[in-house]
Scaffold this active site. Structure first.
Site, mmCIF file in Angstrom:
data_model
loop_
_atom_site.group_PDB
_atom_site.id
_atom_site.type_symbol
_atom_site.label_atom_id
_atom_site.label_comp_id
_atom_site.label_asym_id
_atom_site.label_seq_id
_atom_site.Cartn_x
_atom_site.Cartn_y
_atom_site.Cartn_z
ATOM 1 N N ASN A 1 92.880 24.235 73.924
ATOM 2 C CA ASN A 1 91.879 23.973 74.668
ATOM 3 C C ASN A 1 91.597 22.645 75.070
ATOM 4 O O ASN A 1 91.088 21.989 76.157
ATOM 5 C CB ASN A 1 90.707 24.780 74.207
ATOM 6 N N ASN A 14 79.587 19.603 65.579
ATOM 7 C CA ASN A 14 78.477 20.231 66.025
ATOM 8 C C ASN A 14 77.246 19.821 64.776
ATOM 9 O O ASN A 14 77.703 19.533 63.754
ATOM 10 C CB ASN A 14 78.617 21.845 66.499
ATOM 11 N N LEU A 18 74.848 19.097 70.065
ATOM 12 C CA LEU A 18 73.464 19.853 69.994
ATOM 13 C C LEU A 18 73.592 21.032 71.030
ATOM 14 O O LEU A 18 72.474 21.435 71.295
ATOM 15 C CB LEU A 18 72.429 19.106 70.047
ATOM 16 N N GLY A 30 82.830 23.495 72.948
ATOM 17 C CA GLY A 30 83.034 22.357 72.171
ATOM 18 C C GLY A 30 84.348 21.629 72.481
ATOM 19 O O GLY A 30 84.675 20.492 72.392
ATOM 20 N N ASP A 31 85.391 22.527 72.526
ATOM 21 C CA ASP A 31 86.656 22.010 73.092
ATOM 22 C C ASP A 31 86.715 21.297 74.125
ATOM 23 O O ASP A 31 87.425 20.307 74.434
ATOM 24 C CB ASP A 31 87.860 23.422 73.073
ATOM 25 N N GLY A 47 85.685 33.179 78.801
ATOM 26 C CA GLY A 47 87.030 32.577 78.360
ATOM 27 C C GLY A 47 87.024 31.306 77.982
ATOM 28 O O GLY A 47 86.146 30.489 78.654
HETATM 29 O O1 RIB Z 1 86.916 26.884 70.320
HETATM 30 C C1 RIB Z 1 87.193 28.301 70.948
HETATM 31 C C2 RIB Z 1 88.683 28.582 70.214
HETATM 32 O O2 RIB Z 1 88.494 28.844 69.027
HETATM 33 C C3 RIB Z 1 89.226 29.922 70.969
HETATM 34 O O3 RIB Z 1 90.024 29.613 72.026
HETATM 35 C C4 RIB Z 1 90.113 30.569 69.899
HETATM 36 O O4 RIB Z 1 91.417 30.557 70.335
HETATM 37 C C5 RIB Z 1 89.532 29.721 68.735
HETATM 38 O O5 RIB Z 1 90.401 28.863 68.153
#
Ligand code: RIB
Length: 300
Positions: free
Chosen positions: A41, A179, A216, A246-247, A282
């Site tokens: 991600n 976080n 946050l 977060g990603d 998603g």
């Molecule tokens: O941060 C979200 C991710 O956490 C999802 O895509 C899932 O695969 C987990 O690794």
């Protein structure tokens, strides 16, 4: 260049009105699959932000691998560092409730095969920005920190998911992104001085000479460096699904640093991208394009 060393999953997503309690079965509303994994991600987010990105990780030789890698491939991410191993491709079983809350269980599978020799062989270069998370074995992350230091690369460690035995890794990273829950737990584990979160962030930054960034959610982001303390707001949105937000923050943050933006501006772009990622279901399908982030920031 951004190099992400981390997990690649296929997300198996069930939506429902409310999340189940332990021992309870609730009826789901929809089922879908989407590429995920915190590492993948972040790689896609950095690519959508406009960076040149290389992914280092592992998938299985199975039916899930192609779908898990599909959006990275479409996004132009260099996949030559992704190994095919004798294990199942990692999966995440994700429940999302009507109010956008989620529960996630991960079966790492092939991600557990990202080992020290595999990452030690990677060609890290001076000026590369290397993004790490806690979904591959620690020994691999430790080897990345060592190789990165030798090469003169910059490291960004995202402390998700929280692992109590990972506290020793934080001081190895140039930038730590946590976080608020993760930071508070690590602050206790590291016995950081101070009573408020801000005090404890400053204590970490001054004590280690590193930057600590604490997200946050809807309240934005805080950052402490040895000499500064910054606060940046999030966009005002109504979240549909926060998985991958977060990603998205981390990928955009790494890409902004790689593009040479100052810390405050990098945080502003990353926070806006993280907010936009909450507007669609998603993880990877919801990561915004750079143009969407520009437009949202222009309106903010
Ligand atoms: O941060 C979200 C991710 O956490 C999802 O895509 C899932 O695969 C987990 O690794």
């Amino acid at each position: 260049m951004i190099v992400v060393v981390g997990s690649i999953n296929l997300d198996l997503i069930v939506t429902m009105d409310r999340l189940p309690a332990p021992g309870e079965t609730v009826s789901g509303k929809t089922f879908s699959t989407a590429p995920g994994g915190k590492g993948a991600n972040q790689a896609l987010a950095a690519a959508r932000a406009g960076a040149k990105v290389r992914m280092v990780g592992a998938v299985g030789r199975d039916a899930f691998a192609g779908e898990a890698l599909a959006l990275l491939k479409a996004g132009g991410v260099d996949l030559s560092g992704v190994a095919e191993v004798h294990a199942a491709t990692g999966i995440a079983s994700i429940y999302v409730s009507g109010d956008g809350e989620n529960m996630i269980a991960v079966a790492p599978g092939a991600n557990a095969a990202v080992t020290k020799p595999a990452v030690a062989a990677q060609p890290f270069k001076a000026g590369d920005h290397i993004l790490l998370q806690h979904e591959i074995p620690f020994v691999a992350n430790e080897a990345v920190f060592e190789a990165a230091r030798g090469a003169g690369a910059v490291t960004v460690l995202n402390t998700a998911p929280y692992r109590a035995d990972a506290a020793h890794l934080l001081e190895k990273a140039d930038y730590v992104v946590a976080n608020e829950t993760e930071f508070d737990l690590f602050a206790d584990a590291l016995s950081l001085g101070g009573t408020t979160r801000e005090d404890r962030m400053r204590a970490f930054a001054v004590g280690t000479g590193r930057a600590i960034i604490v997200t946050l959610g809807g309240d934005g982001v805080l950052a402490a460096t040895p000499s500064d303390f910054l606060k940046v707001g999030a966009l005002k949105i109504t979240p549909v699904d926060t998985v991958g937000a977060g990603d998205t923050f981390c990928g955009y943050f790494g890409a902004a640093l790689d593009a040479g933006l100052p810390l405050q501006e990098a945080l502003r772009r990353a926070a806006a991208a993280g907010s936009l990622a909450c507007l669609k279901p998603g993880a990877q399908p919801a990561i915004p394009l750079a143009a969407d982030v520009d437009a949202a920031l222009a309106k903010a």
